[in-house]
Design a protein around this motif. Sequence first.
Motif, mmCIF file in Angstrom:
data_model
loop_
_atom_site.group_PDB
_atom_site.id
_atom_site.type_symbol
_atom_site.label_atom_id
_atom_site.label_comp_id
_atom_site.label_asym_id
_atom_site.label_seq_id
_atom_site.Cartn_x
_atom_site.Cartn_y
_atom_site.Cartn_z
ATOM 1 N N GLY A 10 0.863 -1.187 0.000
ATOM 2 C CA GLY A 10 0.000 0.000 0.000
ATOM 3 C C GLY A 10 0.892 1.228 0.000
ATOM 4 N N ALA A 11 0.464 2.270 -0.716
ATOM 5 C CA ALA A 11 1.302 3.480 -0.816
ATOM 6 C C ALA A 11 0.450 4.741 -0.656
ATOM 7 N N GLY A 12 -0.452 4.720 0.333
ATOM 8 C CA GLY A 12 -1.294 5.889 0.611
ATOM 9 C C GLY A 12 -0.719 6.709 1.751
ATOM 10 N N GLY A 13 -1.623 7.456 2.441
ATOM 11 C CA GLY A 13 -1.194 8.359 3.509
ATOM 12 C C GLY A 13 -0.531 7.622 4.664
ATOM 13 N N VAL A 14 -1.128 6.523 5.112
ATOM 14 C CA VAL A 14 -0.583 5.773 6.250
ATOM 15 C C VAL A 14 0.742 5.131 5.856
ATOM 16 N N SER A 15 0.790 4.597 4.655
ATOM 17 C CA SER A 15 2.016 3.961 4.177
ATOM 18 C C SER A 15 3.188 4.942 4.151
ATOM 19 N N SER A 36 2.843 -1.533 -4.166
ATOM 20 C CA SER A 36 1.428 -1.185 -4.211
ATOM 21 C C SER A 36 0.909 -1.398 -5.626
ATOM 22 N N ARG A 37 -0.395 -1.092 -5.790
ATOM 23 C CA ARG A 37 -1.028 -1.276 -7.092
ATOM 24 C C ARG A 37 -0.449 -0.273 -8.105
ATOM 25 N N THR A 38 -0.193 0.941 -7.614
ATOM 26 C CA THR A 38 0.317 1.993 -8.502
ATOM 27 C C THR A 38 1.789 2.254 -8.172
ATOM 28 N N LEU A 39 2.668 1.815 -9.090
ATOM 29 C CA LEU A 39 4.111 1.904 -8.827
ATOM 30 C C LEU A 39 4.568 3.349 -8.603
ATOM 31 N N SER A 40 3.971 4.291 -9.345
ATOM 32 C CA SER A 40 4.437 5.693 -9.244
ATOM 33 C C SER A 40 4.261 6.240 -7.822
ATOM 34 N N LYS A 41 3.235 5.754 -7.089
ATOM 35 C CA LYS A 41 3.039 6.224 -5.701
ATOM 36 C C LYS A 41 4.178 5.714 -4.808
ATOM 37 N N CYS A 42 4.621 4.486 -5.056
ATOM 38 C CA CYS A 42 5.750 3.925 -4.284
ATOM 39 C C CYS A 42 7.019 4.715 -4.609
ATOM 40 N N ASP A 63 -0.650 -6.491 -7.195
ATOM 41 C CA ASP A 63 -2.078 -6.455 -6.877
ATOM 42 C C ASP A 63 -2.282 -7.378 -5.686
ATOM 43 N N ALA A 64 -2.529 -6.787 -4.526
ATOM 44 C CA ALA A 64 -2.612 -7.575 -3.292
ATOM 45 C C ALA A 64 -3.908 -8.377 -3.180
ATOM 46 N N ASP A 65 -4.814 -8.229 -4.158
ATOM 47 C CA ASP A 65 -5.999 -9.098 -4.177
ATOM 48 C C ASP A 65 -5.655 -10.462 -4.782
ATOM 49 N N ASP A 107 -1.201 -5.748 10.330
ATOM 50 C CA ASP A 107 -2.084 -4.788 9.649
ATOM 51 C C ASP A 107 -2.576 -3.723 10.629
ATOM 52 N N THR A 108 -3.425 -2.803 10.116
ATOM 53 C CA THR A 108 -3.925 -1.715 10.967
ATOM 54 C C THR A 108 -5.446 -1.633 10.989
ATOM 55 N N ALA A 109 -6.120 -2.513 10.270
ATOM 56 C CA ALA A 109 -7.587 -2.423 10.202
ATOM 57 C C ALA A 109 -8.145 -3.799 9.909
ATOM 58 N N PHE A 144 -3.559 3.318 15.384
ATOM 59 C CA PHE A 144 -3.834 3.974 16.667
ATOM 60 C C PHE A 144 -5.098 3.414 17.283
ATOM 61 N N ASP A 145 -6.213 3.462 16.506
ATOM 62 C CA ASP A 145 -7.430 2.830 17.017
ATOM 63 C C ASP A 145 -8.106 2.073 15.885
ATOM 64 N N PRO A 146 -7.906 0.755 15.780
ATOM 65 C CA PRO A 146 -7.242 -0.116 16.736
ATOM 66 C C PRO A 146 -5.716 0.032 16.703
ATOM 67 N N PHE A 185 -8.752 9.805 6.414
ATOM 68 C CA PHE A 185 -8.134 8.617 5.830
ATOM 69 C C PHE A 185 -9.064 8.120 4.741
ATOM 70 N N ASN A 186 -8.726 7.026 4.130
ATOM 71 C CA ASN A 186 -9.453 6.557 2.954
ATOM 72 C C ASN A 186 -10.960 6.853 3.056
ATOM 73 N N PRO A 187 -11.536 7.691 2.145
ATOM 74 C CA PRO A 187 -12.911 8.167 2.278
ATOM 75 C C PRO A 187 -13.943 7.034 2.359
HETATM 76 P P1 NDP Z 1 -5.194 5.176 1.140
HETATM 77 O O1 NDP Z 1 -6.437 5.002 0.357
HETATM 78 O O2 NDP Z 1 -4.529 6.516 1.200
HETATM 79 O O3 NDP Z 1 -4.086 4.133 0.635
HETATM 80 C C1 NDP Z 1 -4.385 2.788 0.379
HETATM 81 C C2 NDP Z 1 -3.270 2.234 -0.497
HETATM 82 O O4 NDP Z 1 -3.539 0.843 -0.712
HETATM 83 C C3 NDP Z 1 -3.180 2.886 -1.860
HETATM 84 O O5 NDP Z 1 -1.852 3.179 -2.146
HETATM 85 C C4 NDP Z 1 -3.705 1.812 -2.799
HETATM 86 O O6 NDP Z 1 -3.097 1.763 -4.051
HETATM 87 C C5 NDP Z 1 -3.309 0.555 -2.073
HETATM 88 N N1 NDP Z 1 -4.130 -0.564 -2.525
HETATM 89 C C6 NDP Z 1 -5.488 -0.638 -2.578
HETATM 90 N N2 NDP Z 1 -5.854 -1.803 -3.107
HETATM 91 C C7 NDP Z 1 -4.710 -2.478 -3.408
HETATM 92 C C8 NDP Z 1 -4.439 -3.730 -3.991
HETATM 93 N N3 NDP Z 1 -5.410 -4.557 -4.387
HETATM 94 N N4 NDP Z 1 -3.145 -4.087 -4.150
HETATM 95 C C9 NDP Z 1 -2.136 -3.271 -3.767
HETATM 96 N N5 NDP Z 1 -2.346 -2.070 -3.208
HETATM 97 C C10 NDP Z 1 -3.615 -1.673 -3.041
HETATM 98 O O7 NDP Z 1 -5.528 4.656 2.604
HETATM 99 P P2 NDP Z 1 -4.889 5.140 4.000
HETATM 100 O O8 NDP Z 1 -3.425 5.236 3.853
HETATM 101 O O9 NDP Z 1 -5.668 6.290 4.479
HETATM 102 O O10 NDP Z 1 -5.254 3.881 4.927
HETATM 103 C C11 NDP Z 1 -4.486 2.693 4.852
HETATM 104 C C12 NDP Z 1 -5.024 1.678 5.879
HETATM 105 O O11 NDP Z 1 -4.925 2.205 7.195
HETATM 106 C C13 NDP Z 1 -6.511 1.330 5.666
HETATM 107 O O12 NDP Z 1 -6.672 -0.051 5.865
HETATM 108 C C14 NDP Z 1 -7.204 2.079 6.793
HETATM 109 O O13 NDP Z 1 -8.411 1.466 7.195
HETATM 110 C C15 NDP Z 1 -6.147 1.978 7.895
HETATM 111 N N6 NDP Z 1 -6.290 2.975 8.952
HETATM 112 C C16 NDP Z 1 -6.181 2.559 10.254
HETATM 113 C C17 NDP Z 1 -6.292 3.452 11.283
HETATM 114 C C18 NDP Z 1 -6.050 3.015 12.694
HETATM 115 O O14 NDP Z 1 -5.898 3.859 13.593
HETATM 116 N N7 NDP Z 1 -5.971 1.727 12.998
HETATM 117 C C19 NDP Z 1 -6.590 4.873 11.060
HETATM 118 C C20 NDP Z 1 -6.590 5.241 9.655
HETATM 119 C C21 NDP Z 1 -6.470 4.303 8.646
HETATM 120 P P3 NDP Z 1 -3.529 2.719 -5.275
HETATM 121 O O15 NDP Z 1 -3.395 4.093 -4.761
HETATM 122 O O16 NDP Z 1 -2.604 2.387 -6.341
HETATM 123 O O17 NDP Z 1 -4.960 2.398 -5.594
#
Ligand code: NDP
Length: 400
Positions: A10-15, A36-42, A63-65, A107-109, A144-146, A185-187
Amino acid sequence: MNKKGILIIGAGGVSRVATVKCAMNIDTFEKITLASRTLSKCEAIAKDIKKNQKVDIDVAKVDADNVPELSELIKKINPKVVLNVALPYQDLTIMDACTSCGVDYVDTANYEHPDVAKFEYKEQWAKQEQFKKAGVKALLGSGFDPGVTGVFCAYAQQNLFDEINYIDIMDCNAGDHGYAFATNFNPEINLREVSSNGRYWEDGKWIETKPLEIKIDHDYPEIGIKPSYLLYHEELESLCKNIKGLKRIRFFMTFGDSYIQHMNCLQNVGMLGIEEIEHKGQKIIPMEFLATLLPDPASLGPRTVGKTNIGCIIEGFKDGIKKKVYIYNTCDHQECYKEVGAQAVSYTTGVPAMIGTKMLYKGIWDGTGVFNIEEFDAKPFMDELMIQGLPWKILDLPVE
Ligand code: NDP
């Protein structure tokens, strides 16, 4: 060949936060791969880390699915631990790939099915034997929570109380990003959580409430009084099993009026729907379309000001005397942004994700099977929080 390094998925905000923090702890982690799914984000995260932390991060597309594709990547990298900071939809497939390759999992969720707005540990707990057989472990919910909230409860159980009866987990984000409506975080995951029925556990039973039906005004240290709404949150499911003597556990989160007005309106017009509908010959899922329109949470960093305060009000007995404490952390959005380029919600999740991974990597938390975070010794994790950017405090509260 000996396993070495970690694989972050995963390469989003938390990552971004978790990867930066792992780079700041490269002495522990030895080698970091971000996929992650999108290499450019990594690549973008790796580039920033190279510039700021002077650490090289390997990147990969996955693709983590897809379990075979993921297993192939894990075998190639041969890491000691896989940290899943993709989405909850990927939990089960990443867990399966980890057991097939004999690698620890964090994991975190908890797992959510994409088509049902419901989250529970059932399917992850069902992998207990699978992990034992593979001789590896899964650490569930190390955000954080969980995450830290479970560690706070475990710390209280292990060090402060003889018996815990009541826990209220309080989550306040008093940050302001300047948008009329955005999620931190993720909408999709955020809106599914908030628009669902509330639920809390009392005297061995679950009590269900309508979405945002129960509201209290709570005074958060370093922030002040904020309206806080009762939500169902996943750590309730494991904490009600793992904290002995518990009579009630609830979870509250703050929301501003603008957030609630927007969410109600979106709900009323059907924009939070997760079933496919047809639009001009195209199949779309309203919630996914909405997530496309909303600001990317990772982009909120530079514009979010204010603080978060998350903690646990814990009440019980010590040496026969009633005792009540608030264990909490306060985090400042702008300070997080300065340090890692992300706002505090990503920061407060990414830092504990790194610490949980470190506990497994260094063998401080050991065993085989599937574990929730409060099942381990809380002290080493609490010590790490102090030095990795999430210092905590304990406030004694008056008992009634
Ligand atoms: P984002 O949506 O910002 O990032 C998710 C990332 O996962 C993206 O880079 C996305 O790739 C990647 N992704 C999605 N599907 C796949 C797939 N099939 N294969 C590979 N990569 C994939 O989410 P956040 O960073 O906001 O959140 C990340 C996690 O943290 C979530 O599970 C969220 O529930 C959890 N979380 C936990 C909290 C806690 O306190 N415990 C609080 C906040 C969040 P791409 O962009 O290429 O689609």
